[in-house]
Motif scaffolding. Structure first.
Motif, mmCIF file in Angstrom:
data_model
loop_
_atom_site.group_PDB
_atom_site.id
_atom_site.type_symbol
_atom_site.label_atom_id
_atom_site.label_comp_id
_atom_site.label_asym_id
_atom_site.label_seq_id
_atom_site.Cartn_x
_atom_site.Cartn_y
_atom_site.Cartn_z
ATOM 1 N N ARG A 8 0.845 -1.185 0.000
ATOM 2 C CA ARG A 8 0.000 0.000 0.000
ATOM 3 C C ARG A 8 0.880 1.234 0.000
ATOM 4 O O ARG A 8 2.037 1.174 0.384
ATOM 5 C CB ARG A 8 -0.911 0.024 1.226
ATOM 6 N N SER A 55 1.313 4.903 1.651
ATOM 7 C CA SER A 55 0.909 5.659 2.826
ATOM 8 C C SER A 55 1.259 7.130 2.616
ATOM 9 O O SER A 55 2.409 7.463 2.332
ATOM 10 C CB SER A 55 1.627 5.117 4.067
ATOM 11 N N SER A 115 0.766 11.102 4.222
ATOM 12 C CA SER A 115 0.392 11.957 5.345
ATOM 13 C C SER A 115 -0.331 13.191 4.806
ATOM 14 O O SER A 115 0.174 13.854 3.902
ATOM 15 C CB SER A 115 1.631 12.404 6.116
ATOM 16 N N HIS A 134 6.673 8.655 -3.793
ATOM 17 C CA HIS A 134 6.008 7.353 -3.855
ATOM 18 C C HIS A 134 6.316 6.648 -5.174
ATOM 19 O O HIS A 134 6.282 7.277 -6.237
ATOM 20 C CB HIS A 134 4.500 7.520 -3.688
ATOM 21 N N GLU A 156 -3.027 9.718 8.389
ATOM 22 C CA GLU A 156 -2.363 8.785 7.481
ATOM 23 C C GLU A 156 -3.440 8.219 6.561
ATOM 24 O O GLU A 156 -4.449 7.694 7.030
ATOM 25 C CB GLU A 156 -1.687 7.650 8.237
ATOM 26 N N SER A 171 -3.978 5.471 3.750
ATOM 27 C CA SER A 171 -3.419 4.272 3.124
ATOM 28 C C SER A 171 -4.205 4.019 1.840
ATOM 29 O O SER A 171 -5.436 3.943 1.868
ATOM 30 C CB SER A 171 -3.560 3.100 4.103
ATOM 31 N N TRP A 210 -4.537 1.869 -2.059
ATOM 32 C CA TRP A 210 -4.187 0.742 -2.910
ATOM 33 C C TRP A 210 -5.196 0.668 -4.044
ATOM 34 O O TRP A 210 -6.197 1.383 -4.042
ATOM 35 C CB TRP A 210 -4.128 -0.559 -2.111
ATOM 36 N N TYR A 222 -9.104 3.387 -0.050
ATOM 37 C CA TYR A 222 -8.451 4.159 1.005
ATOM 38 C C TYR A 222 -8.908 3.699 2.387
ATOM 39 O O TYR A 222 -10.060 3.316 2.573
ATOM 40 C CB TYR A 222 -8.853 5.640 0.949
ATOM 41 N N SER A 272 0.301 7.967 12.565
ATOM 42 C CA SER A 272 1.102 6.819 12.961
ATOM 43 C C SER A 272 1.977 7.188 14.144
ATOM 44 O O SER A 272 2.626 8.225 14.147
ATOM 45 C CB SER A 272 1.975 6.367 11.793
ATOM 46 N N ALA A 305 0.053 -0.614 15.223
ATOM 47 C CA ALA A 305 -0.663 -0.497 13.956
ATOM 48 C C ALA A 305 -1.969 -1.272 13.935
ATOM 49 O O ALA A 305 -2.941 -0.827 13.343
ATOM 50 C CB ALA A 305 0.239 -0.945 12.806
#
Length: 158
Positions: A3, A5, A7, A46, A82, A84, A86, A99, A105, A112
């Motif tokens: 994934r 991540s 911010s 990324h 955060e 996440s 994919w 999402y 975090s 987690a």
């Protein structure tokens, strides 16, 4: 499962009269995460940031649909949320970005599993030719990079 991540800070203007993030402001949080995750040339670090961006890009992305499920209120936070991301599905010219919007975090991997999402969401994006506006296929090089970030779609409640 891989994934991305991202911010995303909560801005003062994102809050409503109750002191938590307004539901409409969450669309902007998702947009900021998506741009950071997928658009190249904007300083993103990324590995998924491989789409051309800006007015001269040969392809644009348009949103075909979005769905958000709010799981709990997002309070004003000093630390960024955060997000996440994919890919839940990749078609010829479209993809579904999924999402989880999570608390900041703490940097502790043991922590987690206890971070419940504030919201889950999905956005269907369509790649279109910048000149014609017609859908255009996801380029093979882009598809190859994104394939590593595919997983099961978000499980919405209803």
């Amino acid at each position: 499962m891989a994934r991305v991540s991202v911010s995303v800070p909560v801005r003062w203007s994102d809050l409503n009269a109750y002191g938590h993030v307004n539901n409409a402001a969450l669309l902007t949080v998702l947009e900021e995460a998506r741009i950071s995750a997928f658009w190249a040339g904007l300083g993103s670090q990324h590995p998924t940031a491989v789409l051309e961006s800006g007015p001269g890009a040969s392809q644009h992305t348009v949103i075909a649909s979005q769905r958000i499920e709010y799981r709990r209120e997002i309070p004003h936070l000093r630390e960024p949320l955060e997000v996440s991301l994919w890919i839940g599905r990749m078609g010829g010219a479209s993809l579904e970005v999924h999402y989880e919007v999570l608390p900041p975090s703490a940097g502790d991997a043991a922590d987690a599993g206890e971070r419940l999402p504030y919201a889950v969401a999905a956005t269907t994006l369509v790649l279109v030719d910048a000149a014609t506006g017609a859908p255009t296929r996801i380029p093979p090089a882009v598809r190859e990079v994104w394939q590593r970030y595919t997983d099961e779609p978000v499980a919405f409640r209803g």
